[in-house]
Design a protein around this motif. Structure first.
Motif, PDB file in Angstrom:
ATOM      1  N   GLY A  65       0.817  -1.221   0.000  1.00  0.00           N
ATOM      2  CA  GLY A  65       0.000   0.000   0.000  1.00  0.00           C
ATOM      3  C   GLY A  65       0.844   1.260   0.000  1.00  0.00           C
ATOM      4  O   GLY A  65       0.620   2.184  -0.788  1.00  0.00           O
ATOM      5  N   GLU A  66       1.860   1.292   0.886  1.00  0.00           N
ATOM      6  CA  GLU A  66       2.716   2.491   0.951  1.00  0.00           C
ATOM      7  C   GLU A  66       3.452   2.727  -0.362  1.00  0.00           C
ATOM      8  O   GLU A  66       3.589   3.845  -0.828  1.00  0.00           O
ATOM      9  N   GLU A  67       3.931   1.615  -0.943  1.00  0.00           N
ATOM     10  CA  GLU A  67       4.691   1.736  -2.189  1.00  0.00           C
ATOM     11  C   GLU A  67       3.779   2.205  -3.332  1.00  0.00           C
ATOM     12  O   GLU A  67       4.183   2.946  -4.206  1.00  0.00           O
ATOM     13  N   LEU A  68       2.519   1.743  -3.293  1.00  0.00           N
ATOM     14  CA  LEU A  68       1.561   2.159  -4.337  1.00  0.00           C
ATOM     15  C   LEU A  68       1.267   3.663  -4.238  1.00  0.00           C
ATOM     16  O   LEU A  68       1.119   4.342  -5.257  1.00  0.00           O
ATOM     17  N   ILE A  69       1.224   4.161  -3.013  1.00  0.00           N
ATOM     18  CA  ILE A  69       0.987   5.607  -2.844  1.00  0.00           C
ATOM     19  C   ILE A  69       2.170   6.388  -3.424  1.00  0.00           C
ATOM     20  O   ILE A  69       2.009   7.389  -4.123  1.00  0.00           O
ATOM     21  N   SER A  73       2.071   8.962  -6.637  1.00  0.00           N
ATOM     22  CA  SER A  73       2.535  10.346  -6.527  1.00  0.00           C
ATOM     23  C   SER A  73       3.665  10.627  -7.536  1.00  0.00           C
ATOM     24  O   SER A  73       3.691  11.680  -8.175  1.00  0.00           O
ATOM     25  N   ALA A  74       4.582   9.652  -7.730  1.00  0.00           N
ATOM     26  CA  ALA A  74       5.674   9.859  -8.700  1.00  0.00           C
ATOM     27  C   ALA A  74       5.115  10.023 -10.121  1.00  0.00           C
ATOM     28  O   ALA A  74       5.554  10.880 -10.889  1.00  0.00           O
ATOM     29  N   LEU A  75       4.132   9.205 -10.460  1.00  0.00           N
ATOM     30  CA  LEU A  75       3.616   9.238 -11.830  1.00  0.00           C
ATOM     31  C   LEU A  75       2.730  10.451 -12.074  1.00  0.00           C
ATOM     32  O   LEU A  75       2.625  10.943 -13.190  1.00  0.00           O
ATOM     33  N   ALA A 185       0.469  -2.599 -10.909  1.00  0.00           N
ATOM     34  CA  ALA A 185       0.618  -1.659  -9.799  1.00  0.00           C
ATOM     35  C   ALA A 185       0.053  -0.283 -10.170  1.00  0.00           C
ATOM     36  O   ALA A 185      -0.579   0.385  -9.336  1.00  0.00           O
ATOM     37  N   MET A 186       0.257   0.133 -11.418  1.00  0.00           N
ATOM     38  CA  MET A 186      -0.284   1.434 -11.824  1.00  0.00           C
ATOM     39  C   MET A 186      -1.801   1.443 -11.682  1.00  0.00           C
ATOM     40  O   MET A 186      -2.385   2.416 -11.213  1.00  0.00           O
ATOM     41  N   ALA A 187      -2.436   0.334 -12.106  1.00  0.00           N
ATOM     42  CA  ALA A 187      -3.902   0.261 -12.014  1.00  0.00           C
ATOM     43  C   ALA A 187      -4.331   0.262 -10.541  1.00  0.00           C
ATOM     44  O   ALA A 187      -5.225   1.012 -10.145  1.00  0.00           O
ATOM     45  N   LEU A 188      -3.655  -0.573  -9.720  1.00  0.00           N
ATOM     46  CA  LEU A 188      -4.026  -0.646  -8.300  1.00  0.00           C
ATOM     47  C   LEU A 188      -3.856   0.712  -7.620  1.00  0.00           C
ATOM     48  O   LEU A 188      -4.653   1.090  -6.765  1.00  0.00           O
ATOM     49  N   SER A 189      -2.824   1.447  -8.017  1.00  0.00           N
ATOM     50  CA  SER A 189      -2.572   2.744  -7.374  1.00  0.00           C
ATOM     51  C   SER A 189      -3.708   3.732  -7.658  1.00  0.00           C
ATOM     52  O   SER A 189      -3.871   4.712  -6.960  1.00  0.00           O
ATOM     53  N   LEU A 190      -4.504   3.452  -8.695  1.00  0.00           N
ATOM     54  CA  LEU A 190      -5.654   4.317  -9.009  1.00  0.00           C
ATOM     55  C   LEU A 190      -6.967   3.651  -8.597  1.00  0.00           C
ATOM     56  O   LEU A 190      -8.044   4.061  -9.055  1.00  0.00           O
TER      57      LEU A 190
END
Ligand SMILES: O=C(O)CCC(=O)C(=O)O
Ligand SMILES: [Fe+2]
Length: 352
Positions: A65-69, A73-75, A185-190
């Motif tokens: 979860g932390e890494e996805l946040i 934010s980076a992208l 991961a990109m999809a999960l982060s959104l």
């Protein structure tokens, strides 16, 4: 859509030959009045985070979860991140660096065995020239499809160094799970279903590899290794030079230099993920600069959706407050090259 582009003009000498010829910068390579090159050694560095790919796919949801946040934010902020713990060993990355250097150090006759055909895209060559006014990039390159295997054109693959084909094949196999995980991961982060970007990319999404060589330049203030551009890929995985910096990203009109992080891969969003994410992740404008002391190399792998796949903003991102901003499109690279040759950004053609 853009008009069909004019055919490329005959290719110029390699940049490597130019510097052997005498050390001055020919006019065709020099930016004159405009500030496009605007080389400045004191540019600020990007603060793009290093993201642990092992944690992104971790079974413990709190560390993922932390890494996805961080990823989101980076992208959103830069459109790129440094990927660490990607599973590809340092010694293998060293081999890729060595191969790239060794190829460009081969005699001209050997390199020309895999030269790009005058009307072709793949093979060894330099900047394609489409008009007399075009300022040419200070860059020689090999551009080839490396995956899926049945799309390779081996006639333009280097045969030397001897291990080239085997190592590049291995790299393409190692990269597939890495990029699949990044799409998830990109999809999960959104907060989207994890396969919604990966399905658009496809199981047979294409990897185009570009081996970049930027010879040292007597006047780095006059030239650009690569002119400002955004990539037409979904994502691009860059193995930057181990020692020499030169890649720069633009944010809010300002250029920033990317610092070198040992053994990290730099992953940036291309236009296709900008479209899929409905513009939340921006395909960043970037360029490469040169320097007077040292040659620089890089290996960029452009990961591009299967031609037949229609790409478009993920349904889960569209609602009354955030309407669809991009049209659906197939075979984006075709549109990309048409616009690139006209000096325009193709993403503008798909904006609603
Ligand atoms: O040389 C680099 O670091 C980046 C190369 C790049 O942006 C490209 O090949 O599109
Ligand atoms: Fe690029």
């Amino acid at each position: 859509m853009a008009q069909p582009p004019p055919p490329p003009l005959p290719s110029s000498q390699s940049v490597q030959e130019l510097i052997l010829d005498g050390g001055t910068v020919p006019e065709r390579y020099a930016y004159k009045d405009d500030k496009t090159a605007s080389f400045d050694e004191s540019l600020p560095l990007t603060d793009v985070p290093a993201i642990d790919l092992g944690l992104l796919t971790a079974s413990s949801s709190s560390s993922a979860g932390e890494e996805l946040i961080k990823l989101r934010s980076a992208l959103t902020c830069w459109g790129c991140f440094h990927a660490i713990n990607h599973g590809i060993s340092c010694s293998f990355l060293d081999q890729l660096h060595e191969l790239t250097k060794q190829f460009f150090a081969l005699p001209k006759e050997e390199k020309e065995k895999c030269a790009r055909a005058p009307d072709g895209i793949e093979g060894y060559g330099n900047d394609m020239v489409f008009s007399e006014q075009q300022v040419i990039d200070w860059n020689d390159r090999v551009y080839i499809i490396i995956s899926p295997e049945d799309k390779r054109k081996l006639e333009v693959w280097p045969e030397k160094p001897e291990t080239f084909r085997e190592v590049i094949h291995e790299y393409s196999v190692m990269l597939r799970p890495v990029i699949n995980n990044v799409f998830k991961a990109m999809a999960l982060s959104l907060n989207l279903e994890e396969n919604c970007f990966l399905n658009q990319f496809g199981e047979r999404g294409v990897m185009f590899a570009r081996f970049n060589y930027y010879p040292r330049c007597p006047r780095p203030d006059l030239v650009l290794g690569l002119k400002p551009h955004a990539d037409g890929s979904a994502i691009t995985v860059v193995l930057p030079d181990r020692e020499v910096e030169g890649l720069q990203f633009q944010r809010d009109g300002q250029w920033f230099t990317v610092p070198t992080i040992p053994n990290a891969l730099l992953i940036n969003v291309g236009d296709q993920v900008e479209i899929m994410s409905n513009g939340i992740f921006k395909s960043p404008v970037h360029r490469a600069v040169t320097n007077a002391e040292r040659d620089r190399i890089s290996l960029a792998v452009f990961c591009t959706s299967e031609e037949e796949n229609e790409i478009g903003p993920a349904d889960g991102l569209i609602n009354e407050e955030t309407p669809r901003l991009y049209k659906k499109i197939r075979n984006y690279p075709e549109t990309y090259f048409e616009y690139y040759q006209l000096g325009k950004r193709s993403i503008d053609a798909v904006k609603i």
